[in-house]
Design a protein around this motif. Structure first.
Motif, PDB file in Angstrom:
ATOM      1  N   ARG A 178       2.257   6.520  -6.824  1.00 16.42           N
ATOM      2  CA  ARG A 178       1.163   7.311  -7.401  1.00 16.42           C
ATOM      3  C   ARG A 178       1.460   8.801  -7.243  1.00 16.42           C
ATOM      4  O   ARG A 178       1.294   9.582  -8.176  1.00 16.42           O
ATOM      5  N   ARG A 179       1.925   9.218  -6.046  1.00 17.59           N
ATOM      6  CA  ARG A 179       2.253  10.639  -5.828  1.00 17.59           C
ATOM      7  C   ARG A 179       3.395  11.083  -6.744  1.00 17.59           C
ATOM      8  O   ARG A 179       3.360  12.177  -7.307  1.00 17.59           O
ATOM      9  N   SER A 218       0.831  -1.214   0.000  1.00 17.13           N
ATOM     10  CA  SER A 218       0.000   0.000   0.000  1.00 17.13           C
ATOM     11  C   SER A 218       0.859   1.256   0.000  1.00 17.13           C
ATOM     12  O   SER A 218       0.592   2.200  -0.743  1.00 17.13           O
ATOM     13  N   ARG A 219       1.892   1.268   0.844  1.00 16.66           N
ATOM     14  CA  ARG A 219       2.794   2.423   0.900  1.00 16.66           C
ATOM     15  C   ARG A 219       3.506   2.628  -0.431  1.00 16.66           C
ATOM     16  O   ARG A 219       3.623   3.743  -0.914  1.00 16.66           O
ATOM     17  N   ASP A 267      -5.282   6.805 -14.181  1.00 19.41           N
ATOM     18  CA  ASP A 267      -5.333   6.106 -12.891  1.00 19.41           C
ATOM     19  C   ASP A 267      -6.587   5.252 -12.832  1.00 19.41           C
ATOM     20  O   ASP A 267      -7.349   5.167 -13.801  1.00 19.41           O
ATOM     21  N   ARG A 299       2.504   1.626  -3.447  1.00 17.87           N
ATOM     22  CA  ARG A 299       1.516   2.094  -4.421  1.00 17.87           C
ATOM     23  C   ARG A 299       1.231   3.577  -4.242  1.00 17.87           C
ATOM     24  O   ARG A 299       1.270   4.348  -5.201  1.00 17.87           O
ATOM     25  N   ASP A 300       0.956   3.982  -3.016  1.00 17.37           N
ATOM     26  CA  ASP A 300       0.598   5.371  -2.758  1.00 17.37           C
ATOM     27  C   ASP A 300       1.759   6.322  -3.049  1.00 17.37           C
ATOM     28  O   ASP A 300       1.563   7.406  -3.604  1.00 17.37           O
ATOM     29  N   THR A 301       2.968   5.900  -2.711  1.00 23.11           N
ATOM     30  CA  THR A 301       4.145   6.733  -2.957  1.00 23.11           C
ATOM     31  C   THR A 301       4.412   6.857  -4.451  1.00 23.11           C
ATOM     32  O   THR A 301       4.644   7.966  -4.957  1.00 23.11           O
ATOM     33  N   GLN A 326     -11.039   5.969  -8.185  1.00 26.01           N
ATOM     34  CA  GLN A 326     -10.442   7.105  -7.492  1.00 26.01           C
ATOM     35  C   GLN A 326     -10.760   8.431  -8.195  1.00 26.01           C
ATOM     36  O   GLN A 326     -10.245   9.470  -7.823  1.00 26.01           O
TER      37      GLN A 326
END
Length: 187
Positions: A127-128, A120-121, A143, A123-125, A147
């Motif tokens: 994505r940013r 999760s971390r 994306d 993916r989120d990182t 979302q």
């Protein structure tokens, strides 16, 4: 070496495990990217224009890539179910089978082996980072549909349904977890 430089080098090394596979599979990197995109995109994004946007090429370039994939029997062009003047790009059964041999699967398998919180971390990182790159290059960000600010959900249980406000079209529940090239993030 700074941590940022080290991270970039690690990303480059990971890309080296699946990029430049054309000689082993008879597909160029762009053809692989197109095939992967078409497998993950929702029906509204499986168009030549959306593919061109995702690949960062012209419609003519995307058309050449599509023609190469068609010649290899991996993709077909079909009239759109939503607008008969438009074309939808669809994977053939052979294209779906071919993706099972995708060199990127080894990277996916390593990510699957991570702890859920680490995935999760990551993916989120990423994505940013990608959003930041898209903004800096003035590219449109692709994306996951669920979302997107344009997705509207109504009802509950069996009466639950989704609609894209941008296209004013119904979206199947399975499509909400697919890629959309017309994506606008929720703030």
């Amino acid at each position: 070496m700074s941590m940022a430089t080290e991270i970039v080098q690690l990303l480059v090394q990971s890309a080296g495990t699946w990029l430049f596979e054309g000689t082993r599979s008879d597909l160029s990197d762009r053809e692989w990217m197109a095939l992967r995109f078409l497998a993950l995109a929702n029906r509204l994004s499986r168009t030549p224009t959306a593919l061109a946007g995702f690949l960062g090429t012209t419609r003519g370039g995307a058309s050449q890539i599509t023609a190469a994939l068609q010649e290899k029997g991996l993709v077909v062009r079909k009239p759109s179910a939503d607008d008969k003047r438009s074309i939808t790009l669809c994977l053939t059964a052979e294209g779906e089978k071919f993706l099972k041999q995708d060199p990127i699967n080894a990277l996916r398998d390593q990510i699957v082996a991570l702890e859920g919180s680490d995935r999760s971390r990551l993916r989120d990182t990423l994505r940013r980072v990608l959003v930041g790159l898209d903004v800096a290059e003035r590219r449109h960000h692709t994306d996951v549909c669920n979302q997107c600010v344009f997705l509207v959900e109504n009802g509950e249980g069996k009466d639950r349904h989704f609609k894209c406000r941008l296209f004013r079209k119904s979206i199947a529940p399975t499509e909400t977890s697919q890629l959309c090239t017309y994506f606008e993030g929720r703030s």
